[in-house]
Design a protein around this motif. Sequence first.
Motif, PDB file in Angstrom:
ATOM      1  N   ARG A  20      15.303  57.989  62.575  1.00 37.28           N
ATOM      2  CA  ARG A  20      15.628  58.487  63.899  1.00 37.28           C
ATOM      3  C   ARG A  20      17.110  58.831  64.030  1.00 37.28           C
ATOM      4  O   ARG A  20      17.475  59.777  64.723  1.00 37.28           O
ATOM      5  N   ASN A  21      17.981  58.094  63.389  1.00 35.46           N
ATOM      6  CA  ASN A  21      19.426  58.306  63.494  1.00 35.46           C
ATOM      7  C   ASN A  21      20.000  59.074  62.314  1.00 35.46           C
ATOM      8  O   ASN A  21      21.207  59.120  62.137  1.00 35.46           O
ATOM      9  N   ARG A  22      19.158  59.694  61.520  1.00 33.33           N
ATOM     10  CA  ARG A  22      19.617  60.372  60.308  1.00 33.33           C
ATOM     11  C   ARG A  22      20.572  61.524  60.607  1.00 33.33           C
ATOM     12  O   ARG A  22      21.532  61.749  59.879  1.00 33.33           O
ATOM     13  N   ALA A  23      20.357  62.280  61.689  1.00 34.47           N
ATOM     14  CA  ALA A  23      21.173  63.449  61.989  1.00 34.47           C
ATOM     15  C   ALA A  23      22.595  63.087  62.392  1.00 34.47           C
ATOM     16  O   ALA A  23      23.506  63.892  62.253  1.00 34.47           O
ATOM     17  N   THR A  24      22.823  61.893  62.902  1.00 29.02           N
ATOM     18  CA  THR A  24      24.168  61.503  63.339  1.00 29.02           C
ATOM     19  C   THR A  24      24.768  60.419  62.466  1.00 29.02           C
ATOM     20  O   THR A  24      25.736  59.790  62.854  1.00 29.02           O
ATOM     21  N   ARG A  25      24.216  60.199  61.309  1.00 30.67           N
ATOM     22  CA  ARG A  25      24.670  59.098  60.463  1.00 30.67           C
ATOM     23  C   ARG A  25      26.157  59.223  60.103  1.00 30.67           C
ATOM     24  O   ARG A  25      26.888  58.252  60.099  1.00 30.67           O
ATOM     25  N   ASN A  26      26.631  60.442  59.822  1.00 26.98           N
ATOM     26  CA  ASN A  26      28.017  60.618  59.397  1.00 26.98           C
ATOM     27  C   ASN A  26      28.964  60.867  60.567  1.00 26.98           C
ATOM     28  O   ASN A  26      30.169  60.863  60.384  1.00 26.98           O
ATOM     29  N   CYS A  27      28.434  61.135  61.744  1.00 28.11           N
ATOM     30  CA  CYS A  27      29.286  61.420  62.901  1.00 28.11           C
ATOM     31  C   CYS A  27      29.625  60.132  63.646  1.00 28.11           C
ATOM     32  O   CYS A  27      28.790  59.253  63.803  1.00 28.11           O
ATOM     33  N   ARG A  28      30.869  60.073  64.090  1.00 30.93           N
ATOM     34  CA  ARG A  28      31.328  58.957  64.915  1.00 30.93           C
ATOM     35  C   ARG A  28      31.885  59.556  66.203  1.00 30.93           C
ATOM     36  O   ARG A  28      33.039  59.977  66.269  1.00 30.93           O
ATOM     37  N   TRP A  29      31.035  59.659  67.203  1.00 31.80           N
ATOM     38  CA  TRP A  29      31.395  60.312  68.452  1.00 31.80           C
ATOM     39  C   TRP A  29      32.293  59.432  69.312  1.00 31.80           C
ATOM     40  O   TRP A  29      32.057  58.258  69.478  1.00 31.80           O
ATOM     41  N   ARG A  30      33.341  60.046  69.864  1.00 27.02           N
ATOM     42  CA  ARG A  30      34.271  59.383  70.777  1.00 27.02           C
ATOM     43  C   ARG A  30      34.325  60.194  72.062  1.00 27.02           C
ATOM     44  O   ARG A  30      34.397  61.431  72.022  1.00 27.02           O
ATOM     45  N   ALA A  31      34.292  59.531  73.200  1.00 24.30           N
ATOM     46  CA  ALA A  31      34.345  60.216  74.496  1.00 24.30           C
ATOM     47  C   ALA A  31      35.721  60.829  74.705  1.00 24.30           C
ATOM     48  O   ALA A  31      36.750  60.222  74.412  1.00 24.30           O
ATOM     49  N   ASP A  32      35.744  62.069  75.204  1.00 28.45           N
ATOM     50  CA  ASP A  32      36.975  62.786  75.526  1.00 28.45           C
ATOM     51  C   ASP A  32      36.846  63.257  76.977  1.00 28.45           C
ATOM     52  O   ASP A  32      36.344  64.340  77.244  1.00 28.45           O
ATOM     53  N   HIS A  33      37.283  62.418  77.910  1.00 30.32           N
ATOM     54  CA  HIS A  33      37.062  62.694  79.325  1.00 30.32           C
ATOM     55  C   HIS A  33      37.920  63.832  79.858  1.00 30.32           C
ATOM     56  O   HIS A  33      37.692  64.293  80.970  1.00 30.32           O
ATOM     57  N   THR A  34      38.880  64.324  79.085  1.00 31.48           N
ATOM     58  CA  THR A  34      39.707  65.430  79.564  1.00 31.48           C
ATOM     59  C   THR A  34      38.929  66.735  79.606  1.00 31.48           C
ATOM     60  O   THR A  34      39.319  67.657  80.311  1.00 31.48           O
ATOM     61  N   GLY A  35      37.834  66.838  78.871  1.00 32.16           N
ATOM     62  CA  GLY A  35      37.067  68.080  78.831  1.00 32.16           C
ATOM     63  C   GLY A  35      35.719  67.992  79.509  1.00 32.16           C
ATOM     64  O   GLY A  35      34.865  68.852  79.302  1.00 32.16           O
ATOM     65  N   ASP A  36      35.493  66.964  80.341  1.00 29.46           N
ATOM     66  CA  ASP A  36      34.212  66.830  81.030  1.00 29.46           C
ATOM     67  C   ASP A  36      33.977  68.015  81.958  1.00 29.46           C
ATOM     68  O   ASP A  36      34.908  68.538  82.566  1.00 29.46           O
ATOM     69  N   ARG A  37      32.712  68.440  82.043  1.00 32.17           N
ATOM     70  CA  ARG A  37      32.327  69.551  82.917  1.00 32.17           C
ATOM     71  C   ARG A  37      31.243  69.070  83.869  1.00 32.17           C
ATOM     72  O   ARG A  37      30.063  69.257  83.608  1.00 32.17           O
ATOM     73  N   GLY A  38      31.626  68.477  84.949  1.00 28.13           N
ATOM     74  CA  GLY A  38      30.663  67.967  85.917  1.00 28.13           C
ATOM     75  C   GLY A  38      29.852  66.824  85.325  1.00 28.13           C
ATOM     76  O   GLY A  38      30.395  65.795  84.961  1.00 28.13           O
ATOM     77  N   ALA A  39      28.535  67.034  85.200  1.00 29.26           N
ATOM     78  CA  ALA A  39      27.648  65.996  84.663  1.00 29.26           C
ATOM     79  C   ALA A  39      27.687  65.956  83.137  1.00 29.26           C
ATOM     80  O   ALA A  39      27.227  65.000  82.532  1.00 29.26           O
ATOM     81  N   LEU A  40      28.232  67.001  82.515  1.00 30.52           N
ATOM     82  CA  LEU A  40      28.312  67.031  81.055  1.00 30.52           C
ATOM     83  C   LEU A  40      29.557  66.286  80.592  1.00 30.52           C
ATOM     84  O   LEU A  40      30.672  66.576  81.024  1.00 30.52           O
ATOM     85  N   LYS A  41      29.359  65.336  79.716  1.00 26.58           N
ATOM     86  CA  LYS A  41      30.465  64.557  79.172  1.00 26.58           C
ATOM     87  C   LYS A  41      30.819  65.113  77.792  1.00 26.58           C
ATOM     88  O   LYS A  41      29.943  65.385  76.979  1.00 26.58           O
ATOM     89  N   LYS A  42      32.103  65.263  77.541  1.00 23.59           N
ATOM     90  CA  LYS A  42      32.564  65.822  76.272  1.00 23.59           C
ATOM     91  C   LYS A  42      32.771  64.704  75.257  1.00 23.59           C
ATOM     92  O   LYS A  42      33.321  63.657  75.573  1.00 23.59           O
ATOM     93  N   GLY A  57      24.410  60.476  79.120  1.00 26.26           N
ATOM     94  CA  GLY A  57      25.187  59.260  79.297  1.00 26.26           C
ATOM     95  C   GLY A  57      25.628  58.643  77.987  1.00 26.26           C
ATOM     96  O   GLY A  57      26.367  57.680  77.970  1.00 26.26           O
ATOM     97  N   GLY A  58      25.182  59.178  76.883  1.00 24.98           N
ATOM     98  CA  GLY A  58      25.571  58.700  75.562  1.00 24.98           C
ATOM     99  C   GLY A  58      26.018  59.869  74.707  1.00 24.98           C
ATOM    100  O   GLY A  58      25.977  61.021  75.137  1.00 24.98           O
ATOM    101  N   PRO A  59      26.456  59.604  73.493  1.00 27.67           N
ATOM    102  CA  PRO A  59      26.929  60.682  72.626  1.00 27.67           C
ATOM    103  C   PRO A  59      25.791  61.606  72.205  1.00 27.67           C
ATOM    104  O   PRO A  59      24.614  61.257  72.330  1.00 27.67           O
ATOM    105  N   PRO A  60      26.116  62.803  71.718  1.00 32.25           N
ATOM    106  CA  PRO A  60      25.084  63.725  71.232  1.00 32.25           C
ATOM    107  C   PRO A  60      24.234  63.089  70.142  1.00 32.25           C
ATOM    108  O   PRO A  60      24.690  62.224  69.397  1.00 32.25           O
ATOM    109  N   ARG A  61      23.000  63.533  70.010  1.00 33.26           N
ATOM    110  CA  ARG A  61      22.059  62.962  69.052  1.00 33.26           C
ATOM    111  C   ARG A  61      22.129  63.639  67.688  1.00 33.26           C
ATOM    112  O   ARG A  61      21.601  63.129  66.723  1.00 33.26           O
TER     113      ARG A  61
END
Length: 70
Positions: A20-42, A57-61
């Motif tokens: 289930r988590n194979r697609a994001t195994r190498n990615c380490r997502w960090r929130a960047d609130h400076t680029g948020d667009r309304g309900a979309l979190k960067k 509400g969580g990082p991309p899948r």
Amino acid sequence: MHIVIGLIIAFVIVAIFARRNRATRNCRWRADHTGDRGALKKYRCAACGATGFSATGGPPRDCKSQLPKV
């Protein structure tokens, strides 16, 4: 016999969650609130530098670095 069946069930459950988590195994997502667009979190990946947005509400899948460049 019950131990063997329990081990097989545990192995199957671990295999399902690992796939289930194979697609994001190498990615380490960090929130960047400076680029948020309304309900979309960067989010920005610390490993590959890709950026992505998520409304869940969580990082991309999925990993954005594997997408073809346009």
